[in-house]
Design an enzyme around this catalytic site. Structure first.
Site, PDB file in Angstrom:
ATOM      1  N   GLN A 212       0.823  -1.206   0.000  1.00  0.00           N
ATOM      2  CA  GLN A 212       0.000   0.000   0.000  1.00  0.00           C
ATOM      3  C   GLN A 212       0.859   1.258   0.000  1.00  0.00           C
ATOM      4  OE1 GLN A 212      -2.554  -2.350   3.216  1.00  0.00           O
ATOM      5  NE2 GLN A 212      -3.194  -0.235   3.135  1.00  0.00           N
ATOM      6  N   GLU A 247       0.828  -1.883   4.456  1.00  0.00           N
ATOM      7  CA  GLU A 247       1.253  -0.482   4.479  1.00  0.00           C
ATOM      8  C   GLU A 247       2.724  -0.371   4.850  1.00  0.00           C
ATOM      9  OE1 GLU A 247       0.287   3.751   6.745  1.00  0.00           O
ATOM     10  OE2 GLU A 247      -1.236   2.174   6.723  1.00  0.00           O
ATOM     11  N   ARG A 325      -5.126   7.401  17.020  1.00  0.00           N
ATOM     12  CA  ARG A 325      -6.462   7.384  16.421  1.00  0.00           C
ATOM     13  C   ARG A 325      -7.465   6.668  17.336  1.00  0.00           C
ATOM     14  NH1 ARG A 325      -8.733   8.376  11.068  1.00  0.00           N
ATOM     15  NH2 ARG A 325      -6.685   9.150  10.448  1.00  0.00           N
ATOM     16  N   ARG A 357      -7.517  -1.770   8.872  1.00  0.00           N
ATOM     17  CA  ARG A 357      -8.693  -0.990   8.493  1.00  0.00           C
ATOM     18  C   ARG A 357      -9.383  -0.335   9.706  1.00  0.00           C
ATOM     19  NH1 ARG A 357     -13.037  -3.718   4.356  1.00  0.00           N
ATOM     20  NH2 ARG A 357     -13.951  -1.804   3.507  1.00  0.00           N
ATOM     21  N   THR A 457      -3.422  11.753  10.436  1.00  0.00           N
ATOM     22  CA  THR A 457      -3.109  12.669  11.530  1.00  0.00           C
ATOM     23  C   THR A 457      -1.643  13.105  11.489  1.00  0.00           C
ATOM     24  OG1 THR A 457      -2.804  10.747  12.980  1.00  0.00           O
ATOM     25  CG2 THR A 457      -4.946  11.837  13.028  1.00  0.00           C
ATOM     26  N   ALA A 526      -5.887   5.369   5.606  1.00  0.00           N
ATOM     27  CA  ALA A 526      -6.661   6.425   6.271  1.00  0.00           C
ATOM     28  C   ALA A 526      -7.894   6.834   5.473  1.00  0.00           C
ATOM     29  CB  ALA A 526      -5.784   7.641   6.559  1.00  0.00           C
ATOM     30  N   GLU A 728     -12.682   2.884   5.456  1.00  0.00           N
ATOM     31  CA  GLU A 728     -12.591   2.398   6.826  1.00  0.00           C
ATOM     32  C   GLU A 728     -13.863   2.547   7.662  1.00  0.00           C
ATOM     33  OE1 GLU A 728      -8.101   3.079   8.253  1.00  0.00           O
ATOM     34  OE2 GLU A 728      -9.042   4.862   7.412  1.00  0.00           O
TER      35      GLU A 728
END
Length: 784
Positions: A212, A247, A325, A357, A457, A526, A728
């Site tokens: 990713q 990722e 998060r 996710r 973020t 995200a 997500e």
């Protein structure tokens, strides 16, 4: 709040945007012709890489590594160890704490110690088993409780604080508290971790990677090989699923393939076996949550005190962002007047947990719903009433981290619509009646909200690039930094570009994400893939289109308003030309027909040090109503009906968005009901195959499954055609299933909060049933 009536609508001449077009690879998926890395033709001489690990060692200092038998095994070309790494032995996302190959110690069960390069994958796998690795064992730290006792973390503690939660808790009429265990989750992508690397001129390498984050793979491979980034090209056309598991954790496997290619001068491919993949790679973070909430007699929240203890694994990986998060979403959709939200990022001797996710959001939101259920049960009200009582509204619209909830009225409207369309109150009466007439089977019903912040973020990740070429035959080459993992990103971006040029979708050539075309890309994560990359691609297309308009204005002595692009044609007043004709004429006039577009999300101002600002561009909303039946004799559970209503703004592709909502919900349902990760006391993962790890099957999907898109007036923020992200947020719609199970168990003894942890497996349900029955027996005994 932005005046939505003042925002421009989608142009009327759009032919593709907002249409339910097929996924660009849908036909290929059905026919089996979609090319993944393991489907690519292998050059003659391709070698295969197999990671080797110490199967008898869980944790300890290495004392002996004997690889002689491995080197002598049939088909083995070379064996790599950490000593063969010319650059830096690190594949971490940022912190420098993830060795590609172990050196002095084994940090977790499954850590890679060496890599076999062989003529075939089978030969490499057989050879890897011949290694003799010994270590001086140490007692592994496995659980969050172990890590707390050892006081060991991968990152510093962090917290948000608003007002005086201590004073608020003291002033509250009622105070509830508890401990809540939330399990992790295996990504279980269809395509496992895989990479293929080919040597190039001047020491360069071409890496085909299932990731990713191609730029991070590029950077990591360059770092490991000790060469400049410019000598590494990372490319990915599609993944067979990622969900966050590719990722950061694709880095190691791409690096090993590249090391092998550099060492042998041949193309080298690595594809993990499913068991090895599950043992070696990280999961969704599991949490121990210590919660306390103060409220009044009506159930209105007065103060909240939360302590999130996250099991991060042996290294930091992406635990900073994931845990932040979790904290950002610990309010779910509810206003906390006074609050302290703490997070500890605990180090354990297990594989390093990573993005999944929702990126920590699901754990935070589930905690909020647990507290709401506890209030409702103890005050004797329906949980729906308590939820609505505590929603953000015009007077109470500031989150614990200081960001206003600007679309609170959307949340109220959407939630209210689902209450009506799901026939919640009539069904509540039916559930109550069913439970009164059934001693063994019990039903539960819940309707829960979703409010999910959209943006990275980490501010610098909120940017994207795209490369668009218009050829002289009127066809378009499209490339951007987003990656396709089945979610339909490529199709959505292609729809946007097709409509910008006024051409049919078959004229747009979608090409693989490639770091030599679009540099310095962020990860596709995200839920921001479309927001970022569609904007960048549209910006590039508009620059080319504006050049054509300027050219036509000069050529035909007209104003820009006389020119229109539509149906593969360009209209200039009363005249019409094919786009190919215009492109050819422009090329002859030396007009540049290519552009590298760029987009950066505005208004992101989060300052982590001061814990204040605006971490999200906007919120996506949704709601879910779930009805379940549990068997109190066995713990078995069925989901009888689900109603989902989700806010995607003005959908770019309703068919793809509905698919994402369905898939996200089912994946979340699996996390909360059947997918249980089990490590033994020694730190070995015991659930590392489909035989021991249960993802939802077709039979787990409720027959009565209703999904609808909220009829939004559009995103008030200036997103691509006022759409909203959808990757997500739907995962958290599954909270309704867990809350419905809680409701069913609570019906056994009204007023007592079930001790139910996630996932709510049959064993967990039986534990909660027995606990609540013991409480019931105890209260009867006291009364007698």
């Amino acid at each position: 709040m932005t005046d939505q009536s003042a925002l421009p609508e989608t142009p009327a001449n759009m032919r593709h945007v907002h249409k339910p077009l097929n996924h660009d690879s849908a036909v290929k998926h059905v026919r089996g012709t979609a090319t993944y890395i393991d489907d690519m033709p292998e050059p003659i001489g391709t070698l295969h890489v197999v990671p080797g690990w110490a199967r008898q060692v869980v944790r300890g200092k290495l004392t002996s590594i004997d690889l002689d038998a491995v080197r002598k095994a049939p088909g083995v070309v070379k064996v790599l160890t950490a000593d063969d790494i010319p650059g830096v032995n690190d594949c971490s996302a940022a912190m420098g704490d993830d060795p590609v190959l172990a050196t002095d110690e084994i940090l977790f069960y499954g850590q890679v110690v060496f890599a076999v390069i062989a003529s075939s994958r089978e030969a490499g796998r057989k050879a890897a088993l011949l290694a003799r690795i010994e270590a001086q064992p140490t007692t592994p730290i496995i659980t969050a409780e172990d890590a707390v006792a050892a006081d060991i973390t991968v990152l510093p503690d962090y917290q948000f604080r608003r007002g005086s939660p201590e004073t608020g808790m003291t002033a509250a009429e009622n105070v509830l508290s508890g401990v809540f265990q939330i399990g992790g989750q295996e990504h279980f992508y269809l395509e496992g971790q895989v990479a293929m690397a080919s040597p190039q001129e001047d020491g360069g390498v071409m890496v085909y990677t299932s990731t990713q984050h191609p730029t991070e793979v590029q950077h990591t491979v360059a770092k490991v090989l000790g060469i400049p980034d410019a000598l590494v090209v990372a490319e990915v056309r599609r993944m067979g699923g990622g969900f966050g598991g590719k990722e950061s954790q694709a880095n190691q496997w791409a690096s090993l393939a590249a090391l092998a290619a550099a060492a042998t001068g041949e193309t080298c491919k690595l594809r993990l076996d499913r068991d090895d993949d599950m043992i070696m790679t990280g999961k969704r973070h599991d949490f121990r949550v210590e919660w306390q909430i103060g409220h009044d007699s009506q159930g209105r929240i007065r103060a909240v005190d939360l302590n999130f203890l996250a099991r991060c694994g042996y290294s930091a990986d992406l635990s900073l962002g994931v845990n932040d998060r979790t904290m950002f979403h610990a309010d779910s959709s509810y206003f906390y007047p006074d609050a302290v939200i703490r997070s500890r990022r605990l180090k354990t001797d297990t594989c390093s947990n990573t993005a999944f996710r929702g990126f920590g959001g699901p754990q935070g939101m589930l905690t909020a719903e647990r507290m709401i259920d506890a209030i409702a049960i103890t005050v004797g009200k329906d949980p729906l009433e308590i939820r609505q009582l505590n929603f953000y509204d015009a007077e109470h619209n500031l989150t614990p981290y200081g960001m206003p909830v600007e679309e609170h009225e959307v949340m109220h409207d959407l939630f209210g619509q689902l209450v009506e369309s799901s026939d919640y109150w009539a069904r509540r009466d039916e559930v109550r009646d069913f439970n009164s007439h059934n001693a063994v089977l019990k039903k539960g019903l819940a309707l829960t909200p979703v409010k999910f912040g959209i943006s990275f973020t980490l501010k610098h990740l909120n940017q994207a690039g795209a490369l668009v070429h218009l050829y002289t035959d009127g066809s378009v080459h499209l490339n951007h930094g987003g990656t396709e993992m089945g979610q339909g990103l490529y199709q959505k971006v292609a729809q946007v570009v097709a409509d910008e040029f006024g051409i049919t979708i078959d004229k747009v050539r979608i090409t693989a994400t490639n770091t030599s075309k679009v540099p310095n890309t962020g990860p596709t994560a995200a839920s921001s893939g479309t927001d970022l990359n569609a904007m960048a691609a549209r910006n590039a297309a508009r620059v080319i289109k504006d050049r054509l308009i300027d050219f036509l204005c000069k050529t035909h002595q007209c104003g820009a308003e006389a020119i229109a692009f539509q149906d593969n044609k360009v209209f200039v007043g009363e005249q019409q030309f094919s786009l190919a004709q215009v492109a050819k004429q422009a090329h002859l006039a030396r007009i540049h027909l290519s552009d590298a577009g760029f987009y950066a999300t505005p208004n992101i101002t989060w300052d982590r040090d001061s814990a204040g600002g605006r971490p999200f561009f906007y919120f996506a909303y949704g709601a879910a109503c779930a009805e379940v039946t549990i068997d109190t004799m066995t713990g078995e559970m069925t989901v009888d009906r689900v109603d989902l209503l989700h806010d995607v703004g003005h959908s770019l592709n309703p068919a793809i968005d509905i698919g994402q909502i369905e898939g996200g919900f089912v994946q979340g349902m699996g996390w909360l009901t059947t997918e249980e990760l089990v490590w033994d006391e020694q730190g070995r993962l015991r659930t590392h195959a489909p035989s021991t790890y249960k993802i939802p099957a077709a039979s787990d999907i409720p027959e009565d499954f209703n999904v609808a898109l909220y009829q939004s007036r559009g995103n008030p923020q200036d997103t691509i055609y006022r759409s909203k992200a959808v990757g997500e947020p739907p995962v958290m719609l599954a909270n309704a299933v867990f809350c419905a199970i809680t409701d069913a168990v609570a019906s056994l003894n009204p007023g007592v909060v079930p001790d139910l942890d996630a996932p709510a497996t049959p064993e967990a349900i039986m534990k909660a049933v027995r606990s609540i029955r013991r409480a019931q027996a105890g209260s009867r005994g006291a009364a007698e």
